[in-house]
Write a protein that holds these residues in place. Structure first.
Motif, PDB file in Angstrom:
ATOM      1  N   PHE A 149       0.627  -1.202   0.137  1.00  0.00           N
ATOM      2  CA  PHE A 149       0.033  -0.201   0.178  1.00  0.00           C
ATOM      3  C   PHE A 149       0.906   1.249  -0.220  1.00  0.00           C
ATOM      4  CE2 PHE A 149      -3.368  -2.953   0.946  1.00  0.00           C
ATOM      5  CZ  PHE A 149      -4.508  -2.230   0.452  1.00  0.00           C
ATOM      6  N   LYS A 150       2.028   0.981   0.798  1.00  0.00           N
ATOM      7  CA  LYS A 150       2.950   2.291   0.922  1.00  0.00           C
ATOM      8  C   LYS A 150       3.493   2.571  -0.589  1.00  0.00           C
ATOM      9  CE  LYS A 150       4.558   2.411   5.408  1.00  0.00           C
ATOM     10  NZ  LYS A 150       6.002   2.499   6.329  1.00  0.00           N
ATOM     11  N   ALA A 152       1.909   2.354  -3.514  1.00  0.00           N
ATOM     12  CA  ALA A 152       1.038   3.012  -4.119  1.00  0.00           C
ATOM     13  C   ALA A 152       0.522   4.303  -3.502  1.00  0.00           C
ATOM     14  CB  ALA A 152      -0.177   2.012  -4.411  1.00  0.00           C
ATOM     15  N   SER A 153       1.321   4.622  -2.436  1.00  0.00           N
ATOM     16  CA  SER A 153       1.138   5.921  -1.705  1.00  0.00           C
ATOM     17  C   SER A 153      -0.633   5.847  -0.957  1.00  0.00           C
ATOM     18  CB  SER A 153       1.282   7.232  -2.578  1.00  0.00           C
ATOM     19  OG  SER A 153       2.526   7.062  -3.051  1.00  0.00           O
ATOM     20  N   LEU A 154      -0.759   4.469  -0.630  1.00  0.00           N
ATOM     21  CA  LEU A 154      -2.050   4.400   0.116  1.00  0.00           C
ATOM     22  C   LEU A 154      -1.894   4.046   1.697  1.00  0.00           C
ATOM     23  CD1 LEU A 154      -3.693   2.599  -2.777  1.00  0.00           C
ATOM     24  CD2 LEU A 154      -4.118   4.890  -2.317  1.00  0.00           C
ATOM     25  N   ASP A 155      -2.660   4.593   2.483  1.00  0.00           N
ATOM     26  CA  ASP A 155      -2.953   3.731   3.715  1.00  0.00           C
ATOM     27  C   ASP A 155      -3.651   2.507   3.630  1.00  0.00           C
ATOM     28  OD1 ASP A 155      -1.728   6.126   5.125  1.00  0.00           O
ATOM     29  OD2 ASP A 155      -3.651   7.011   5.095  1.00  0.00           O
ATOM     30  N   VAL A 156      -3.366   1.541   4.333  1.00  0.00           N
ATOM     31  CA  VAL A 156      -4.252   0.337   4.502  1.00  0.00           C
ATOM     32  C   VAL A 156      -5.625   0.552   4.692  1.00  0.00           C
ATOM     33  CG1 VAL A 156      -4.531  -1.841   5.786  1.00  0.00           C
ATOM     34  CG2 VAL A 156      -2.393  -0.994   5.276  1.00  0.00           C
ATOM     35  N   GLY A 256       5.058  -8.510  -0.407  1.00  0.00           N
ATOM     36  CA  GLY A 256       4.704  -7.051  -0.729  1.00  0.00           C
ATOM     37  C   GLY A 256       4.383  -6.983  -2.214  1.00  0.00           C
ATOM     38  N   ASP A 257       4.273  -8.052  -2.783  1.00  0.00           N
ATOM     39  CA  ASP A 257       3.979  -8.373  -4.395  1.00  0.00           C
ATOM     40  C   ASP A 257       2.407  -8.101  -4.454  1.00  0.00           C
ATOM     41  OD1 ASP A 257       6.900  -8.792  -5.043  1.00  0.00           O
ATOM     42  OD2 ASP A 257       6.637 -10.965  -5.081  1.00  0.00           O
ATOM     43  N   ALA A 258       1.795  -8.137  -3.388  1.00  0.00           N
ATOM     44  CA  ALA A 258       0.278  -8.271  -3.663  1.00  0.00           C
ATOM     45  C   ALA A 258      -0.334  -7.398  -2.418  1.00  0.00           C
ATOM     46  CB  ALA A 258      -0.410  -9.783  -3.547  1.00  0.00           C
ATOM     47  N   GLN A 276       7.391 -11.553  10.356  1.00  0.00           N
ATOM     48  CA  GLN A 276       6.659 -10.492  10.239  1.00  0.00           C
ATOM     49  C   GLN A 276       5.746  -9.977  11.433  1.00  0.00           C
ATOM     50  OE1 GLN A 276       4.673  -9.527   6.237  1.00  0.00           O
ATOM     51  NE2 GLN A 276       6.744  -9.425   5.410  1.00  0.00           N
ATOM     52  N   LYS A 277       5.773  -8.754  11.602  1.00  0.00           N
ATOM     53  CA  LYS A 277       5.055  -8.285  12.821  1.00  0.00           C
ATOM     54  C   LYS A 277       3.552  -7.484  12.650  1.00  0.00           C
ATOM     55  CE  LYS A 277       8.889  -7.901  15.681  1.00  0.00           C
ATOM     56  NZ  LYS A 277       9.807  -8.939  15.150  1.00  0.00           N
ATOM     57  N   PRO A 278       2.782  -8.004  13.001  1.00  0.00           N
ATOM     58  CA  PRO A 278       1.288  -7.144  12.759  1.00  0.00           C
ATOM     59  C   PRO A 278       1.631  -5.535  13.157  1.00  0.00           C
ATOM     60  CG  PRO A 278       1.039  -8.708  14.945  1.00  0.00           C
ATOM     61  CD  PRO A 278       2.296  -8.777  14.225  1.00  0.00           C
ATOM     62  N   GLY A 279       0.971  -4.815  12.340  1.00  0.00           N
ATOM     63  CA  GLY A 279       1.018  -3.469  12.657  1.00  0.00           C
ATOM     64  C   GLY A 279       2.136  -2.897  11.979  1.00  0.00           C
ATOM     65  N   VAL A 280       3.271  -3.540  11.800  1.00  0.00           N
ATOM     66  CA  VAL A 280       4.397  -3.215  11.030  1.00  0.00           C
ATOM     67  C   VAL A 280       4.835  -3.560   9.661  1.00  0.00           C
ATOM     68  CG1 VAL A 280       6.966  -3.218  11.292  1.00  0.00           C
ATOM     69  CG2 VAL A 280       5.675  -2.957  13.337  1.00  0.00           C
ATOM     70  N   ASP A 281       4.658  -4.874   9.557  1.00  0.00           N
ATOM     71  CA  ASP A 281       4.794  -5.328   8.180  1.00  0.00           C
ATOM     72  C   ASP A 281       3.435  -5.751   7.656  1.00  0.00           C
ATOM     73  OD1 ASP A 281       7.667  -5.607   8.510  1.00  0.00           O
ATOM     74  OD2 ASP A 281       6.939  -6.955   9.939  1.00  0.00           O
TER      75      ASP A 281
END
Length: 414
Positions: A149-150, A152-156, A256-258, A276-281
């Motif tokens: 999402f980053k 594409a310059s977007l927030d989740v 991060g491909d999808a 990976q960590k929730p809220g971070v990755d």
């Protein structure tokens, strides 16, 4: 004399343990990285008892269940086998092939700690226990890559409307906007469709479709909107989608491909294995994409135990059944699996934020929405999977046509 007695007793116990050890063949379909880490908990804990877990992993639930049924009805059943809660194993009960676990359950008080009732009910039929529930899986999750999402310059996103608006931007950024897999007969697509319908109707209404066969509701505008959303999501899936497993699909999100995948909480195990960590990755979105979701669609995993001629094998089967629901094993297994324990008196201090969110919702009255498998048989599930898969992968199939097929299936469901 005392030393001799103690030594003799220890030697006798060693011989006794060795003499009474038994192999227990367990057939299951946990083959992904996260699933293997979880099933290893069962195997390691069981092997510590002196008996031995003989692993019979078979990829894909559909394939594993078919193999189990063939072997059982052919007179060569495994000692234990995984199923999902529901009607998948009713023929085995009717044929008298399963070990009655009622004496063990009554001795250990399973009724006092296995919860919720929707998880207990498929195992306790007409007052007898025929299976062991080992976890509570929550199906209505979305898993989003923060990095995608980053890019594409977007927030989740937090809602379906936000996410649907993001799809073109994600595509323009070179990200797979929506990740989904179609292998295994289409169950992944069916899971997605069912969550879309749940998001439209809410917990109070949705089960009327599958449980009560409410054709008016199944043919209504809310379900049509869910089918239209499914069609849109399919148009933003990648070309590798039709034959891909859920775990390989989760890997695309992890890398991060999808951008996002709708999948049950077992996907969380893949993120954990990847470090990976929730809220971070990644973000775990309950509902899915329903802000402040107050309900969870539950499923889970259960184990049945087949009657065997060897009394020592039966002893070991009962030992395994007991071990699967003890507090220590429940905590270790479910932390690895990403699911919730079937008992609420276990130490879940290692649970991450996603699991804590789910457990919090699970404690609320009226929050549980059972999986359709509890009411409908395997033939229904196969037909439903085909309808949803055709809608998402066949460009010529319209949401209206798929809904008409769905209504007809519900109307004639067994």
């Amino acid at each position: 004399m005392k030393l001799f007695t103690t030594a003799a007793f220890a030697a006798a116990m060693l011989c006794s343990t060795s003499a009474f050890a038994a192999d227990v063949e367990v057939v299951h379909w946990w083959t992904s990285g996260g699933e293997q880490a979880a099933v290893k908990v069962f195997a390691d804990e069981f092997d510590k008892t002196g008996d031995h877990w003989v692993d019979g992993a078979i990829a894909l639930g559909e394939t594993a269940r078919a193999t189990i049924m063939q072997r059982a009805l052919g007179g060569d059943p495994p000692d234990a086998a995984q199923f999902n809660p529901g009607r998948q194993y009713e023929d085995l009960i009717a044929a008298g092939l399963l070990l009655d676990l009622t004496p063990l359950a009554e001795k250990e008080g399973w009724d006092n700690f296995i919860r919720p009732d929707q998880i207990k009910a498929p195992c306790k039929i007409d007052g007898k226990w025929w299976c062991v529930p080992v976890n509570i899986h929550m199906q209505n999750w979305a898993w989003a890559s923060v990095a995608a999402f980053k890019k594409a310059s977007l927030d989740v996103p937090s809602t379906w409307d936000e996410y649907l608006a993001d799809l073109p931007k994600l595509k323009d950024a070179g990200v797979i906007p929506f990740a989904v897999g179609g292998d295994g007969g289409g169950w992944q697509i069916s899971l997605l469709a069912n969550q879309l319908i749940l998001a439209q109707l809410g917990a109070e209404t949705v089960e009327k479709i599958w449980k009560d066969k409410d054709v008016a509701l199944a043919g209504g505008p809310e379900v049509l909107k869910a089918f239209q959303t499914l069609k849109t999501l399919g148009s933003y899936a990648d070309s590798g989608s039709p034959n891909r497993s859920w775990a390989d699909t989760a890997a695309l999100v992890i890398k991060g491909d999808a951008a996002l995948q709708v999948m049950g909480d077992w996907a969380q195990g893949e993120f954990q294995v990847a470090g990976q960590k929730p809220g971070v990755d990644y973000a775990c979105l309950l509902g899915p994409l329903v802000p402040d979701a107050k309900y969870v669609r539950t499923g889970g995993d259960i184990f049945v135990f087949f009657k065997q001629k060897d009394a020592e094998v039966e002893r070991a089967q009962l030992s395994l059944a007991s071990l699967m629901v003890n507090p220590r094993t429940q905590a270790l297994f479910n932390n690895a699996k990403g699911s919730a324990p079937v008992r609420d008196d276990v130490d879940m201090s290692l649970a991450n934020d996603c699991m804590k969110k789910a457990i919090g919702v699970l404690k609320q009255p009226g929050s549980v929405v059972p999986d359709a498998n509890q009411w409908r048989n395997e033939a229904f599930t196969t037909a439903q999977n085909a309808i949803f898969s055709d809608l998402i992968y066949n460009a010529a199939t319209t949401p209206e046509a798929a809904q008409a097929q769905f209504v007809d299936l519900i109307k004639n469901a067994d």
